[in-house]
Design a protein around this motif. Structure first.
Motif, PDB file in Angstrom:
ATOM      1  N   LEU A 140       1.050  -1.207   0.018  1.00  0.00           N
ATOM      2  CA  LEU A 140       0.039  -0.070  -0.023  1.00  0.00           C
ATOM      3  C   LEU A 140       1.003   1.243  -0.077  1.00  0.00           C
ATOM      4  N   LEU A 141       0.656   2.058  -1.043  1.00  0.00           N
ATOM      5  CA  LEU A 141       1.330   3.450  -0.984  1.00  0.00           C
ATOM      6  C   LEU A 141       0.434   4.354  -0.585  1.00  0.00           C
ATOM      7  N   THR A 142       0.599   5.143   0.495  1.00  0.00           N
ATOM      8  CA  THR A 142      -0.640   5.844   0.821  1.00  0.00           C
ATOM      9  C   THR A 142       0.313   7.374   1.231  1.00  0.00           C
ATOM     10  N   ALA A 143      -0.779   8.438   1.018  1.00  0.00           N
ATOM     11  CA  ALA A 143      -0.219   9.646   1.390  1.00  0.00           C
ATOM     12  C   ALA A 143      -0.135   9.767   2.844  1.00  0.00           C
ATOM     13  N   ALA A 144       1.042  10.505   3.611  1.00  0.00           N
ATOM     14  CA  ALA A 144       1.194  10.476   4.900  1.00  0.00           C
ATOM     15  C   ALA A 144       0.044  11.166   5.440  1.00  0.00           C
ATOM     16  N   TYR A 183      -4.041   5.408   6.949  1.00  0.00           N
ATOM     17  CA  TYR A 183      -5.120   4.763   7.608  1.00  0.00           C
ATOM     18  C   TYR A 183      -4.268   3.319   8.295  1.00  0.00           C
ATOM     19  N   MET A 184      -2.906   2.943   7.702  1.00  0.00           N
ATOM     20  CA  MET A 184      -2.133   1.799   8.145  1.00  0.00           C
ATOM     21  C   MET A 184      -1.666   2.062   9.584  1.00  0.00           C
ATOM     22  N   ALA A 185      -0.948   3.232   9.763  1.00  0.00           N
ATOM     23  CA  ALA A 185      -0.329   3.382  10.849  1.00  0.00           C
ATOM     24  C   ALA A 185      -0.950   2.978  12.198  1.00  0.00           C
ATOM     25  N   GLY A 186      -0.349   2.184  13.058  1.00  0.00           N
ATOM     26  CA  GLY A 186      -1.114   2.031  14.385  1.00  0.00           C
ATOM     27  C   GLY A 186      -1.876   0.679  14.125  1.00  0.00           C
ATOM     28  N   SER A 187      -2.375   0.248  12.806  1.00  0.00           N
ATOM     29  CA  SER A 187      -3.379  -0.698  12.646  1.00  0.00           C
ATOM     30  C   SER A 187      -2.847  -2.287  12.768  1.00  0.00           C
ATOM     31  N   GLY A 188      -1.698  -2.232  12.626  1.00  0.00           N
ATOM     32  CA  GLY A 188      -1.034  -3.696  12.731  1.00  0.00           C
ATOM     33  C   GLY A 188      -1.115  -4.489  11.705  1.00  0.00           C
ATOM     34  N   ARG A 189      -1.414  -3.779  10.485  1.00  0.00           N
ATOM     35  CA  ARG A 189      -1.740  -4.514   9.431  1.00  0.00           C
ATOM     36  C   ARG A 189      -0.509  -4.457   8.247  1.00  0.00           C
ATOM     37  N   GLU A 206       3.924  -3.316   7.430  1.00  0.00           N
ATOM     38  CA  GLU A 206       5.312  -2.767   7.875  1.00  0.00           C
ATOM     39  C   GLU A 206       5.823  -1.889   6.925  1.00  0.00           C
ATOM     40  N   LEU A 207       6.261  -0.758   7.480  1.00  0.00           N
ATOM     41  CA  LEU A 207       6.531   0.466   6.788  1.00  0.00           C
ATOM     42  C   LEU A 207       8.052   0.048   6.160  1.00  0.00           C
ATOM     43  N   LEU A 208       7.958   0.271   4.756  1.00  0.00           N
ATOM     44  CA  LEU A 208       9.112   0.009   3.973  1.00  0.00           C
ATOM     45  C   LEU A 208       9.960   1.277   3.342  1.00  0.00           C
ATOM     46  N   GLN A 209       9.372   2.200   3.134  1.00  0.00           N
ATOM     47  CA  GLN A 209       9.897   3.415   2.833  1.00  0.00           C
ATOM     48  C   GLN A 209       9.069   4.563   2.776  1.00  0.00           C
ATOM     49  N   GLU A 210       9.813   5.638   3.239  1.00  0.00           N
ATOM     50  CA  GLU A 210       8.722   6.812   3.024  1.00  0.00           C
ATOM     51  C   GLU A 210       9.591   8.225   2.774  1.00  0.00           C
ATOM     52  N   THR A 211       8.790   9.175   2.147  1.00  0.00           N
ATOM     53  CA  THR A 211       9.236  10.598   1.745  1.00  0.00           C
ATOM     54  C   THR A 211       8.423  11.452   2.577  1.00  0.00           C
ATOM     55  N   GLN A 212       8.605  12.693   2.260  1.00  0.00           N
ATOM     56  CA  GLN A 212       8.140  13.920   2.922  1.00  0.00           C
ATOM     57  C   GLN A 212       6.327  13.495   2.695  1.00  0.00           C
ATOM     58  N   ASP A 213       5.855  13.169   1.782  1.00  0.00           N
ATOM     59  CA  ASP A 213       4.692  12.945   1.530  1.00  0.00           C
ATOM     60  C   ASP A 213       3.845  11.788   1.657  1.00  0.00           C
ATOM     61  N   LEU A 214       4.765  10.545   1.157  1.00  0.00           N
ATOM     62  CA  LEU A 214       4.322   9.394   0.914  1.00  0.00           C
ATOM     63  C   LEU A 214       4.691   8.213   1.971  1.00  0.00           C
ATOM     64  N   ARG A 215       4.249   7.208   2.170  1.00  0.00           N
ATOM     65  CA  ARG A 215       4.493   5.988   2.866  1.00  0.00           C
ATOM     66  C   ARG A 215       4.210   4.849   2.265  1.00  0.00           C
ATOM     67  N   LEU A 216       5.339   3.769   2.163  1.00  0.00           N
ATOM     68  CA  LEU A 216       5.041   2.490   1.348  1.00  0.00           C
ATOM     69  C   LEU A 216       5.060   1.400   2.623  1.00  0.00           C
ATOM     70  N   TYR A 217       4.037   0.698   2.451  1.00  0.00           N
ATOM     71  CA  TYR A 217       4.013  -0.571   3.396  1.00  0.00           C
ATOM     72  C   TYR A 217       3.837  -1.540   2.782  1.00  0.00           C
ATOM     73  N   ARG A 218       4.357  -2.789   3.297  1.00  0.00           N
ATOM     74  CA  ARG A 218       4.121  -4.091   2.843  1.00  0.00           C
ATOM     75  C   ARG A 218       2.928  -4.500   3.913  1.00  0.00           C
ATOM     76  N   VAL A 219       1.912  -5.194   3.261  1.00  0.00           N
ATOM     77  CA  VAL A 219       0.746  -5.726   3.843  1.00  0.00           C
ATOM     78  C   VAL A 219       1.055  -6.985   4.615  1.00  0.00           C
ATOM     79  N   THR A 220       1.205  -6.962   5.867  1.00  0.00           N
ATOM     80  CA  THR A 220       1.377  -8.251   6.712  1.00  0.00           C
ATOM     81  C   THR A 220       0.124  -9.151   7.129  1.00  0.00           C
ATOM     82  N   HIS A 221      -0.898  -8.564   7.049  1.00  0.00           N
ATOM     83  CA  HIS A 221      -2.093  -9.192   7.483  1.00  0.00           C
ATOM     84  C   HIS A 221      -3.112  -8.910   6.275  1.00  0.00           C
TER      85      HIS A 221
END
Length: 671
Positions: A611-615, A619-625, A627-642
């Motif tokens: 999931l690539l989401t605007a910072a 809605y992934m932060a703190g959900s436990g679903r 893992e944060l892989l990479q981020e920039t000033q505006d974006l966060r890239l997560y690997r979906v674990t659940h």
């Protein structure tokens, strides 16, 4: 640093030079000047040929990624074979290469590309006009990746046609922004060339976009210098004139406005003026070569952007006045009727006549729409007066500087501009009665024609169109001043007056080149330059960390970058990630505003891998679903674990309902 776009620019410049070189040899007789003239016009001629055939290849063969390399290879081989058959390659090998001119050209190109290396993507992503820039990128990406049949089937934005719209979006999500006007139709010939050269250079459109426009200016430099040589401009001014056309204020102004169509006409219009001069100086029995070269140039101008022909036709009418005065109107009429007929025949042969007739029919509506656009060029002219004509608009270049100092500079530049205008008027008075040779008549015709068109549009109240007429014609205003100074100076005996005149003009040109070269690094410039700086301060456009992470981690990607008050950055994300198959959870952006609804073509039925989401909408932060892989000033890239499809489907449904509730349907959308 954006090394790949610089390399792609150099590859593209070599390709268009090699394609144009062989055919260019057909238009010049053997002699000492032949190598210099052919080498000088080859890049612009190569671009003209690509402009004419590129869109035909898209229409009848497929997207540029299918044929870019094979067609380029065939054209280069054919060009070099033609040059060899003409004996030109042997002549070129034995030619005493003008190393100092090549070094000067390399310096100009180096200064042109320096912002790519020094300032990077944050500078080059778009300039001050994101709407035009991303619209043109979308058209180029469509020509690069999508079959034209898919494009035509997806043009109708309606629920009944949703399957074809989804097919188009799957081929290229950003094509939906472009599709809304392609039915008009819009000419995309030069954007096909952008796609073609980007494919040859292996560079994404969004990275190559600015570099492509620098390539266009680089291709214009040698042909402008060839024009100056025909006009017998003294050598230091000849070199500085070429640099001013590529590096001066007006080149930077047009670059800053992301005026892609206008920039694409610069080298081809210069080629047309050069061919026009060759045609006028040729004897009646030897006009076939220059006539065909001019016809090819005009066909390319027509297919790139038809309105520029208004300036050229204005020049032709002025030249007709010269011929009428000299009682040579029959030869004039026959020559230019044959040129126009040949140009139309070329467009017909490549299968674009009907398409461009429809584009021409839409011209009045486009012209009328320009009345509503902010006339940035006219603002500079009104603010800086004759300083703008000199390519040295002090108030625009140094807007917040010390008022007294720049009031003095403004007055000085007005006086310099007045002196140059007076010099040009004196030169014309001396050349009255038909005493100007054919090259000077052509130069005076294009400059006068452009000035008349500028004045007529201003009287009509269309300041945007008037500004375009000025920037099209500016290189020829510059050459008028240089020719006037050369001719007046050559009549003066060796005296302090002649020395002062030569030094005065040289100082003006050096100042114009230096200030233009430093303009990308000037933090004081106002107007569109300030608009470009402020438009990009809120976001970090360097998404290379995200791209590297995705390249290392293949899988299903979901993108959640919704529009709030800004459409530019979310759409830029679509441009950058166009090569990664993705589900756009926040919908597809199909317009350059935040006013209209996004488009949802289908929903992912399984959980994404990433999931690539605007910072700001994470809605992934703190959900436990994830893992944060990479981020920039505006974006966060997560690997979906659940993986839980229901969780993501619920988020998508909520976003869609909010968008439908808060925004209105796009005007072209048919329920």
């Amino acid at each position: 640093m954006l090394i790949p776009p610089v390399l792609a620019l150099l590859v593209g410049l070599i390709v268009v030079w090699a394609i144009g070189l062989g055919p260019a040899t057909l238009f010049f007789p053997r002699g000492q000047a032949r190598p210099a003239l052919a080498v000088a016009v080859a890049p612009a001629f190569g671009l003209a040929l690509l402009d004419i055939i590129g869109f035909s290849l898209v229409l009848f063969w497929g997207p540029a990624r299918v044929w870019a390399w094979p067609v380029a290879a065939v054209l280069i081989i054919a060009s070099l074979a033609l040059a060899w058959r003409q004996g030109f390659l042997r002549q070129l090998i034995g030619w005493r290469w003008p190393l100092k001119w090549l070094a000067w050209y390399a310096l100009i190109v180096g200064v042109l590309v320096s912002p790519l290396l020094v300032k990077g993507i944050q500078y080059t992503a778009f300039r001050s006009n994101a709407s035009d820039a991303f619209f043109y990128m979308s058209l180029a990406e469509t020509a690069r990746t999508v079959d034209w049949e898919v494009v035509e089937q997806g043009l109708e934005l309606s629920k009944a046609n949703l399957a074809n719209v989804a097919r188009l979006a799957e081929a290229s999500p950003t094509s939906l922004l472009a599709a809304r006007v392609l039915a008009r139709p819009a000419s995309i010939n030069h954007l096909t060339v952008l796609a073609w050269l980007a494919e040859l250079g292996g560079t994404p459109i969004y990275q190559f976009y600015y570099a492509f426009h620098l390539l266009l200016l680089a291709a214009a430099v040698p042909v402008v210098m060839a024009i100056a040589r025909l006009l017998r401009v003294r050598r230091p001014w000849l070199a500085l004139a070429g640099a001013t056309v590529a590096l001066g204020f007006w080149a930077r102004q047009v670059l800053e406005m992301d005026a892609s169509y206008e920039l694409s006409t610069v080298p081809v219009l210069a080629l047309a003026v050069f061919a026009w001069m060759m045609l006028e100086r040729a004897e009646l029995g030897r006009r076939a070569g220059p006539l065909i070269l001019l016809a090819i140039s005009l066909a390319a101008l027509t297919t790139i952007y038809f309105p520029v022909m208004v300036v050229f036709v204005g020049g032709l009418l002025v030249l007709g006045g010269f011929h009428l005065f000299q009682r040579r109107y029959k030869a004039y009429f026959i020559t230019y009727f044959a040129t126009a007929a040949t140009s139309i025949l070329i467009v017909f042969i490549v299968g674009q006549l009907a398409y461009h007739y429809r584009s021409l029919a839409a011209g009045p509506d486009v012209l009328e729409a320009q009345r509503k656009i902010n006339p940035a060029t006219i603002q500079v002219i009104l603010t800086d007066g004759l300083g703008a004509l000199l390519s040295l608009p002090a108030r625009t270049l140094f807007a917040p500087a010390a008022p007294r100092l720049f009031l003095l500079m403004t007055l000085l530049l007005q006086a310099v501009g007045l002196a140059l205008v007076a010099l040009a008027v004196y030169w014309l008075w001396q050349g009255r009665g038909g005493q100007l040779n054919s090259d000077r008549r052509v130069l005076l015709s294009i400059a006068t024609g452009g000035a008349v068109v500028f004045a007529l549009f201003m009287i009509d109240g269309n300041a945007k169109a008037a500004g375009k007429a000025f920037t099209y014609t500016y290189p020829y205003f510059l050459l008028v001043f240089l020719v006037a100074a050369y001719d007046v100076g050559s009549r003066l005996v060796q005296s302090p007056r002649k020395t002062m005149l030569m030094q005065f003009v040289s100082l003006w040109l050096v100042a114009a080149v230096l200030i233009g070269a430093l303009l990308p690094y000037n933090s004081f410039a106002g107007g569109v330059f300030r608009r470009g700086r402020t438009a990009k301060t809120a976001h970090d456009f360097d998404l290379s960390p995200i791209l590297r992470a995705l390249d290392d981690q293949p899988g299903i990607l979901m993108i959640h970058v919704p529009r709030d008050q800004d459409w530019v950055f979310p759409y830029y994300v679509m441009q950058v990630l166009r090569g990664h198959p993705a589900q756009y959870q926040s919908g597809l952006i199909i317009d350059n505003s935040v006013e209209y609804q996004n488009l949802w073509t289908h929903r992912l039925e399984v959980a994404p891998d990433y999931l690539l989401t605007a910072a700001a909408h994470d809605y992934m932060a703190g959900s436990g679903r994830g893992e944060l892989l990479q981020e920039t000033q505006d974006l966060r890239l997560y690997r979906v674990t659940h993986p839980d499809p229901a969780f993501f489907l619920a988020q998508t449904a909520a976003l869609e309902q909010a968008d439908l509730r808060e925004r209105k349907p796009f005007p072209n959308w048919q329920p």
